[in-house]
Design a protein around this motif. Sequence first.
Motif, PDB file in Angstrom:
ATOM      1  N   ALA A 136       9.167   3.783   0.821  1.00 34.11           N
ATOM      2  CA  ALA A 136       9.430   4.848   1.782  1.00 34.11           C
ATOM      3  C   ALA A 136       8.398   5.961   1.637  1.00 34.11           C
ATOM      4  N   HIS A 137       8.739   7.132   2.109  1.00 31.70           N
ATOM      5  CA  HIS A 137       7.832   8.272   2.221  1.00 31.70           C
ATOM      6  C   HIS A 137       7.309   8.719   0.856  1.00 31.70           C
ATOM      7  N   VAL A 138       6.002   8.891   0.770  1.00 32.83           N
ATOM      8  CA  VAL A 138       5.251   9.248  -0.447  1.00 32.83           C
ATOM      9  C   VAL A 138       5.327   8.105  -1.452  1.00 32.83           C
ATOM     10  N   VAL A 139       4.438   7.150  -1.282  1.00 35.23           N
ATOM     11  CA  VAL A 139       4.465   5.930  -2.097  1.00 35.23           C
ATOM     12  C   VAL A 139       4.090   6.203  -3.547  1.00 35.23           C
ATOM     13  N   PHE A 140       3.295   7.249  -3.802  1.00 34.49           N
ATOM     14  CA  PHE A 140       2.906   7.553  -5.174  1.00 34.49           C
ATOM     15  C   PHE A 140       4.132   7.820  -6.042  1.00 34.49           C
ATOM     16  N   ALA A 141       5.184   8.386  -5.455  1.00 37.36           N
ATOM     17  CA  ALA A 141       6.381   8.720  -6.223  1.00 37.36           C
ATOM     18  C   ALA A 141       7.161   7.493  -6.643  1.00 37.36           C
ATOM     19  N   ASP A 142       7.090   6.424  -5.860  1.00 37.76           N
ATOM     20  CA  ASP A 142       7.962   5.270  -6.067  1.00 37.76           C
ATOM     21  C   ASP A 142       7.264   4.024  -6.596  1.00 37.76           C
ATOM     22  N   SER A 143       5.994   3.880  -6.312  1.00 33.71           N
ATOM     23  CA  SER A 143       5.342   2.580  -6.469  1.00 33.71           C
ATOM     24  C   SER A 143       4.265   2.594  -7.553  1.00 33.71           C
ATOM     25  N   PRO A 144       4.445   1.835  -8.642  1.00 34.10           N
ATOM     26  CA  PRO A 144       3.368   1.702  -9.626  1.00 34.10           C
ATOM     27  C   PRO A 144       2.082   1.178  -8.992  1.00 34.10           C
ATOM     28  N   CYS A 145       2.210   0.300  -7.994  1.00 24.32           N
ATOM     29  CA  CYS A 145       1.024  -0.204  -7.310  1.00 24.32           C
ATOM     30  C   CYS A 145       0.280   0.939  -6.632  1.00 24.32           C
ATOM     31  N   ALA A 146       1.005   1.811  -5.937  1.00 22.31           N
ATOM     32  CA  ALA A 146       0.370   2.953  -5.279  1.00 22.31           C
ATOM     33  C   ALA A 146      -0.288   3.877  -6.302  1.00 22.31           C
ATOM     34  N   GLN A 147       0.337   4.020  -7.452  1.00 20.40           N
ATOM     35  CA  GLN A 147      -0.252   4.858  -8.501  1.00 20.40           C
ATOM     36  C   GLN A 147      -1.564   4.258  -9.008  1.00 20.40           C
ATOM     37  N   THR A 148      -1.581   2.938  -9.168  1.00 23.85           N
ATOM     38  CA  THR A 148      -2.820   2.265  -9.587  1.00 23.85           C
ATOM     39  C   THR A 148      -3.918   2.439  -8.542  1.00 23.85           C
ATOM     40  N   ILE A 149      -3.566   2.271  -7.286  1.00 25.50           N
ATOM     41  CA  ILE A 149      -4.553   2.428  -6.215  1.00 25.50           C
ATOM     42  C   ILE A 149      -5.109   3.851  -6.216  1.00 25.50           C
ATOM     43  N   THR A 150      -4.239   4.827  -6.391  1.00 29.74           N
ATOM     44  CA  THR A 150      -4.660   6.231  -6.345  1.00 29.74           C
ATOM     45  C   THR A 150      -5.590   6.578  -7.496  1.00 29.74           C
ATOM     46  N   THR A 151      -5.205   6.232  -8.726  1.00 34.24           N
ATOM     47  CA  THR A 151      -6.061   6.576  -9.863  1.00 34.24           C
ATOM     48  C   THR A 151      -7.386   5.818  -9.804  1.00 34.24           C
TER      49      THR A 151
ATOM     50  N   ALA B 195     -14.355   2.319  -3.909  1.00 33.11           N
ATOM     51  CA  ALA B 195     -13.745   0.998  -4.118  1.00 33.11           C
ATOM     52  C   ALA B 195     -12.393   1.106  -4.803  1.00 33.11           C
ATOM     53  N   PRO B 196     -11.351   1.611  -4.111  1.00 33.97           N
ATOM     54  CA  PRO B 196     -10.022   1.624  -4.728  1.00 33.97           C
ATOM     55  C   PRO B 196      -9.532   0.209  -4.992  1.00 33.97           C
ATOM     56  N   ASP B 197      -8.821   0.027  -6.089  1.00 35.58           N
ATOM     57  CA  ASP B 197      -8.334  -1.286  -6.502  1.00 35.58           C
ATOM     58  C   ASP B 197      -6.980  -1.547  -5.840  1.00 35.58           C
ATOM     59  N   THR B 198      -6.967  -2.423  -4.841  1.00 32.43           N
ATOM     60  CA  THR B 198      -5.736  -2.705  -4.084  1.00 32.43           C
ATOM     61  C   THR B 198      -5.164  -4.087  -4.394  1.00 32.43           C
ATOM     62  N   ARG B 199      -5.605  -4.721  -5.463  1.00 28.29           N
ATOM     63  CA  ARG B 199      -5.162  -6.094  -5.750  1.00 28.29           C
ATOM     64  C   ARG B 199      -3.656  -6.188  -5.961  1.00 28.29           C
ATOM     65  N   CYS B 200      -3.030  -5.124  -6.437  1.00 29.93           N
ATOM     66  CA  CYS B 200      -1.598  -5.170  -6.730  1.00 29.93           C
ATOM     67  C   CYS B 200      -0.754  -5.373  -5.475  1.00 29.93           C
TER      68      CYS B 200
ATOM     69  N   ALA C 237      -7.669   3.065   4.533  1.00 31.01           N
ATOM     70  CA  ALA C 237      -6.273   3.196   4.940  1.00 31.01           C
ATOM     71  C   ALA C 237      -5.480   2.045   4.329  1.00 31.01           C
ATOM     72  N   VAL C 238      -4.479   2.379   3.531  1.00 24.27           N
ATOM     73  CA  VAL C 238      -3.716   1.372   2.788  1.00 24.27           C
ATOM     74  C   VAL C 238      -2.224   1.593   3.035  1.00 24.27           C
ATOM     75  N   THR C 239      -1.519   0.545   3.459  1.00 25.81           N
ATOM     76  CA  THR C 239      -0.068   0.611   3.593  1.00 25.81           C
ATOM     77  C   THR C 239       0.577  -0.204   2.478  1.00 25.81           C
ATOM     78  N   VAL C 240       1.445   0.446   1.725  1.00 24.40           N
ATOM     79  CA  VAL C 240       2.177  -0.226   0.649  1.00 24.40           C
ATOM     80  C   VAL C 240       3.518  -0.677   1.225  1.00 24.40           C
ATOM     81  N   PRO C 241       3.764  -1.981   1.316  1.00 23.33           N
ATOM     82  CA  PRO C 241       5.004  -2.443   1.964  1.00 23.33           C
ATOM     83  C   PRO C 241       6.239  -2.132   1.126  1.00 23.33           C
ATOM     84  N   TYR C 242       7.373  -2.051   1.813  1.00 19.65           N
ATOM     85  CA  TYR C 242       8.698  -1.935   1.188  1.00 19.65           C
ATOM     86  C   TYR C 242       8.907  -0.616   0.445  1.00 19.65           C
TER      87      TYR C 242
END
Length: 547
Positions: free
Chosen positions: A506-521, A529-534, A499-504
């Motif tokens: 809004a709804h559907v982080v993959f659409a807005d956040s390069p960090c969320a995109q990195t975590i997802t791929t 082992a998803p990469d959450t360092r970003c 379970a990962v919360t990307v701060p700052y």
Amino acid sequence: MSPRTTPRRRPARRLPATLAGATAGALVVGLAAMPAHAESGTDVPIGTVARTVGDARFEPGPCPRTADPIPDLARARCGTLTVPENRSRANGPHGPHGPKESKGPRAHEGRRITLAVAIMPAESRRPAPDPIVWLAGGPGDDAVSEIPMALAGHLNRDRDVIFMSQRGTYSADPVLTCPNIDEFNARALGLVSNAPSTGRLHVDATRACRDRVDGLGADRSAYNDIESSADYDVLRKTLGVKKWNVFGISYGTHLALNYMRLHPKGIRSVGIDGVLPPSLGGGAVTWKAAREGFDGLFKACAEQPACNTRYPNLKAVFLRLVSELEANPITTTVTVPVHPEPVKVVLDGSNLVTWLTSATHVAEGVPRSIDELAHGNGQRIAEQLAGGKYSPQAIGRVAHGLVYGIFCSQWTPYESRADVIRGGHRAFPSFPRSMLANAPQLAWLHDDCRAWDVPPAPPWIRDVTRSDIPTLALSGGFDAQTAASNGAYVARTLSRSHAVTVPYVAHVVFADSPCAQTITTSFFADPAAPDTRCLAGLQPPQFEIAP
């Protein structure tokens, strides 16, 4: 979640002036030459072979019509999946899922429907053999129209991504969109939200939609998570895919959580973004989501010296405005580029909550807009509300036949109006009781569902999902549509989950956040082992400071 009353979640960068979502689409192209990769041990690309499995058949063919041009479809492999509309009818009185009552005429017996399929090839020249299937939001959004969002986040970096239009949606047949509801929702900006007369008009629009769906010969009881989950199971089989990964956004997380417990075989991993658990679905959870998303944004302003100095006590100001406007609404008119006449907007408590539920996508301007309203100027908020409702992207795109099929069979039978009011009071104890029954994004839902008239889904549809399928649950700290806490909630019963919360965001982080995109791929590359360092480098938005 992106229900019927508001434009869906979209990237903030696409919403500078309004809160309208930008969807994209196009018609075209068939089977252009694609890099071949293994399909169940062969060198045949997925989606180029016709195949029948049981009562379902996949046929390669042209790419579907879409509401807006999607140039990337020129590279897609496309086709259609044909399935029974109602499997309980097609398989006898008890069907594959147990006894199920159905509404509607006997003419539905044996009826078949068609779902559009588009397969976007991987960016890699040597893609992994297990593709990703995309479950669209809404309910009622069209998966094929969400291709640009997926490709912008490079979801297809290492794998093909499969998009199938859920039953009833824009690229499917039949198409259960109801533009009359979208048009009413735009006009309703000029009405007092919680007036009984507004509720009656709302239900009238729902009845007109119901009559349209019946006129198309559709079985209203067959548009739900149970049938859609079976559609995805047979899609995998007819495409000859042994294992695939699932990625659902918004309502697509609701469907994914049911799909992974109804048809777990063949699922390698599941990503869910903007989590909406079926066990919580209803008005109470949308009140909780609004509170969490609003609090996240208010806290970020309070922690930023410039914002806190210019807009002190922003949360208290907002809560006060909601109560004041619910008691004494203000009316203004605004100009919307796509509408020839000035648009009337009533700013009452409910419309203010509706605005902020979506405005968390453009968080930078929220404190300034609230401050302007507190000083008697609600023009920016009214313009954003009207711009979203009157946008071409908000009219005729959502499959309300699927929306009501899910809400009215899986939600309202298991949550009373009193439950919604209690949930609203827990989240916002200062709000007037008059507005608590109409939860954000779900106004007049119980009345609408009485008009829609479908039988309840089996009670087990509300069970929590228990699974050992590797799962990534993504949430946004500013998400006011599906609560960030829902990610941790579903993770409790998913034994191999993250379970990962990307701060700052809004709804559907993959659409807005390069960090969320990195975590997802990275998760789909290695579900353990998803990469959450970003996450460590993320910064809050720079809020607009008025002179």
